[in-house]
Scaffold this motif. Structure first.
Motif, PDB file in Angstrom:
ATOM      1  N   LEU A 402       0.830  -1.205   0.000  1.00 43.99           N
ATOM      2  CA  LEU A 402       0.000   0.000   0.000  1.00 43.99           C
ATOM      3  C   LEU A 402       0.865   1.256   0.000  1.00 43.99           C
ATOM      4  O   LEU A 402       0.571   2.216  -0.730  1.00 43.99           O
ATOM      5  CB  LEU A 402      -0.926  -0.004   1.217  1.00 43.99           C
ATOM      6  N   VAL A 403       1.938   1.260   0.789  1.00 46.06           N
ATOM      7  CA  VAL A 403       2.830   2.423   0.834  1.00 46.06           C
ATOM      8  C   VAL A 403       3.502   2.633  -0.522  1.00 46.06           C
ATOM      9  O   VAL A 403       3.545   3.747  -1.046  1.00 46.06           O
ATOM     10  CB  VAL A 403       3.880   2.250   1.947  1.00 46.06           C
ATOM     11  N   LEU A 404       4.023   1.546  -1.109  1.00 48.56           N
ATOM     12  CA  LEU A 404       4.672   1.661  -2.415  1.00 48.56           C
ATOM     13  C   LEU A 404       3.676   2.121  -3.482  1.00 48.56           C
ATOM     14  O   LEU A 404       4.005   2.944  -4.346  1.00 48.56           O
ATOM     15  CB  LEU A 404       5.285   0.321  -2.815  1.00 48.56           C
ATOM     16  N   GLY A 405       2.443   1.577  -3.416  1.00 50.77           N
ATOM     17  CA  GLY A 405       1.421   1.998  -4.365  1.00 50.77           C
ATOM     18  C   GLY A 405       1.076   3.468  -4.220  1.00 50.77           C
ATOM     19  O   GLY A 405       0.909   4.175  -5.221  1.00 50.77           O
ATOM     20  N   ALA A 406       0.975   3.939  -2.981  1.00 47.81           N
ATOM     21  CA  ALA A 406       0.654   5.348  -2.735  1.00 47.81           C
ATOM     22  C   ALA A 406       1.765   6.253  -3.266  1.00 47.81           C
ATOM     23  O   ALA A 406       1.491   7.318  -3.839  1.00 47.81           O
ATOM     24  CB  ALA A 406       0.437   5.582  -1.244  1.00 47.81           C
ATOM     25  N   ILE A 407       3.023   5.842  -3.107  1.00 51.25           N
ATOM     26  CA  ILE A 407       4.143   6.630  -3.634  1.00 51.25           C
ATOM     27  C   ILE A 407       4.064   6.708  -5.150  1.00 51.25           C
ATOM     28  O   ILE A 407       4.265   7.772  -5.748  1.00 51.25           O
ATOM     29  CB  ILE A 407       5.484   6.009  -3.179  1.00 51.25           C
ATOM     30  N   SER A 408       3.744   5.580  -5.793  1.00 51.39           N
ATOM     31  CA  SER A 408       3.626   5.562  -7.247  1.00 51.39           C
ATOM     32  C   SER A 408       2.464   6.426  -7.720  1.00 51.39           C
ATOM     33  O   SER A 408       2.583   7.145  -8.722  1.00 51.39           O
ATOM     34  CB  SER A 408       3.454   4.123  -7.735  1.00 51.39           C
ATOM     35  N   VAL A 409       1.340   6.380  -7.028  1.00 43.34           N
ATOM     36  CA  VAL A 409       0.194   7.213  -7.380  1.00 43.34           C
ATOM     37  C   VAL A 409       0.560   8.690  -7.260  1.00 43.34           C
ATOM     38  O   VAL A 409       0.231   9.501  -8.139  1.00 43.34           O
ATOM     39  CB  VAL A 409      -1.011   6.879  -6.479  1.00 43.34           C
ATOM     40  N   LEU A 410       1.246   9.044  -6.180  1.00 45.64           N
ATOM     41  CA  LEU A 410       1.658  10.434  -5.991  1.00 45.64           C
ATOM     42  C   LEU A 410       2.620  10.870  -7.081  1.00 45.64           C
ATOM     43  O   LEU A 410       2.493  11.976  -7.633  1.00 45.64           O
ATOM     44  CB  LEU A 410       2.311  10.591  -4.619  1.00 45.64           C
TER      45      LEU A 410
END
Length: 536
Positions: A402-410
């Protein structure tokens, strides 16, 4: 809880509880519930997205410049409109293209009102986001989780950036995905109605009338219906015979109606269906002449490109969070193919990729000819995301994902802002983003930056109202001339111009001797999209 008798509402991809029952083993085979969640509460997340999307469209539609083929597409659409509505003969019936969507737009505005047309393109494409949401709502039973589909597709920047100013490929994508959505959803939404063939016939016909590749929907329909029937276990007896008879009539109805619509939407085919349809099929296999383009730091061409062109281009232009969840969905295919939604997506994707590898069709302009696959990939990515998180223990590995996905989305969101209005030139971190792709891959392949370059010249150089400025520009003439001031004239010969606008398509850039004369670059993230040269 709705579902088939005896069903416990379990998915074969992931276990969950919800209002929609996906395939479950019942008796001797698989059974699907015919219910479909129609509650408005489940659609509140999409309504919020819809409001955001409309505001985004209204705030940005004036920013996009006209692209290479826009003028021709809208003019041909206007001629098709005149033929269908007024009976006015077309000066030329194109055997290679037809534009029913552009004809529809002619109801609202003239072919040269590019800003209005860009807004209409954005508005009408909301149907794809809606269809994607509805499919995922049926798939997972939760409106909040289903919102992943529209959000993922919105952040797939090569797709989102192509919506406003690509009336050639995006209408095909629109009709293609709507056809898949109706194929998947119709019997869930209207289980008692027997008119699916009408809706499929209309949508299939519009898809075929936009591009000949739409004919692949017919074998996909037969394969999908047959697979679902066999998976339900009704393989013997009168039920099997009756089902085949019923479906044969329905498929015939889809075929006949789709051919009627296709013949109307594509006048060359309609003029002599049996003679001209084979001609269109032959031309599609032998088009075009050779076009050169940048690929992996060198020059390739539309006829002899390497086999890995398409999968690699998808890999380097898809945001990394989409790549990750797509990989998760593909890893679950051995079990997930028994779910109707995954079955349909995998079937459509597999059929089109199979044709690509088998036929080696002509390709150029990046992903332009395969943009219609991106909603399918976004849907699979969203399904992978949902299956990974919904009703699962939120343990440390999932927190990390989830953290890695959120960084990619940002990161993707920030690049969307920085690249605007050239989102279609997006490349992910695997090649260093847009700056890393410059000089190695096609970026502004439709020369959309001509508008910004012409406006810069108008505001910063061509300011003397008593003087006439001669301006040469790459791309199509209308792309720049539309934004000239009254004291600016288009000069077709570069050597006679006061200023020249140089594109970056296919590795174009000013000659070494001209680099000192560059007075401005239209650029994003430090990499150019076009150059402005001042002649002595």
């Amino acid at each position: 809880m709705c579902g088939a008798p005896g069903s416990k509402g379990k998915s074969l991809i992931f276990k969950k509880k919800g209002p929609f029952s996906v395939p479950s083993v019942v008796g001797q085979g698989l059974s699907w519930g015919a219910c479909y969640n129609t509650g408005m509460r489940q659609r509140l997340p999409f309504l919020a997205f819809f409001a955001f999307y409309l505001l985004f469209s209204l705030a940005t539609f004036r920013d996009f410049g006209p692209t290479w083929d826009e003028q021709d597409t809208y003019l041909e659409g206007a001629r098709l409109y005149d033929l269908l509505v007024q009976g006015k003969p077309m000066p030329f019936m194109d055997p290679e293209h037809s534009y029913p969507y552009a004809a529809f737009l002619h109801l609202f505005t003239a072919p040269d009102h590019y800003e209005t047309l860009h807004l209409l393109n954005l508005f009408f494409h909301v149907l794809v986001f809606w269809a994607l949401f509805e499919c995922l709502l049926s798939f997972c039973g939760s409106g909040l989780w289903a919102l992943a589909g529209p959000v993922f597709l919105f952040l797939d920047l090569p797709y989102m950036g192509s919506i406003p100013a690509n009336p050639k490929d995006m209408p095909f994508s629109l009709f293609y995905f709507l056809s898949l959505a109706v194929l998947y959803l119709f019997e869930r939404v209207f289980p008692q109605l027997r008119f699916r063939w009408v809706f499929l016939g209309l949508l299939f016909g519009l898809t075929m009338g936009s591009r000949i590749l739409g004919f692949t929907l017919l074998p996909l329909l037969v394969a999908y219906d047959t697979a679902l029937f066999l998976m339900k276990g009704k393989k013997k007896g009168k039920g099997r015979k009756g089902w085949w008879k019923k479906k044969a009539w329905e498929w015939a109805g889809v075929f006949l109606l789709s051919q009627l619509v296709c013949a109307l939407a594509w006048p060359f085919i309609g003029a002599d269906y049996f003679q001209h349809l084979p001609v269109v099929l032959w031309l599609s296999a032998h088009f075009p002449p050779k076009f050169s383009f940048l690929f992996m730091g060198g020059m390739s061409d539309s006829l002899t490109y390497p086999w890995y062109y398409l999968p690699l281009w998808i890999l380097v232009t898809m945001p990394l969070f989409l790549v990750g969840f797509l990989a998760a969905a593909l890893a679950g295919l051995p079990k997930g193919w028994k779910d109707p939604f995954i079955l349909l997506l995998a079937g459509a994707l597999g059929m089109n990729l199979g044709l690509y590898f088998l036929l080696h069709p002509a390709i150029y302009d990046g992903l332009r000819h395969f943009l219609f696959l991106l909603p399918l990939l976004a849907a699979l990515s969203a399904a992978g995301f949902i299956s990974f998180f919904q009703d699962r223990k939120f343990d440390l590995p999932r927190k990390g994902v989830l953290v890695l996905g959120a960084i990619s989305v940002l990161s993707t969101t920030m690049q969307m802002v920085r690249l605007h209005p050239y989102e279609y030139t997006y490349f992910n971190e695997l090649v260093g983003g847009f700056p890393g792709a410059y000089g190695r891959y096609e970026t502004d392949y439709w020369v959309a930056s001509m508008k910004e370059a012409a406006l810069w010249l108008r505001e910063n150089e061509c300011k003397d109202p008593a003087k006439t400025y001669r301006v040469y520009a790459d791309g199509k003439r209308f792309q720049s001339e539309t934004y000239f001031g009254p004291n600016m004239v288009f000069e077709p010969k570069k050597e006679k111009a006061d200023y020249a606008i140089i594109m970056t398509r296919a590795g174009f850039k000013p000659d070494v001797s001209e680099m000192p004369k560059v007075i401005h670059r239209v650029e994003r993230e430090g990499a150019p999209l076009s150059f402005i040269v001042k002649e002595p």
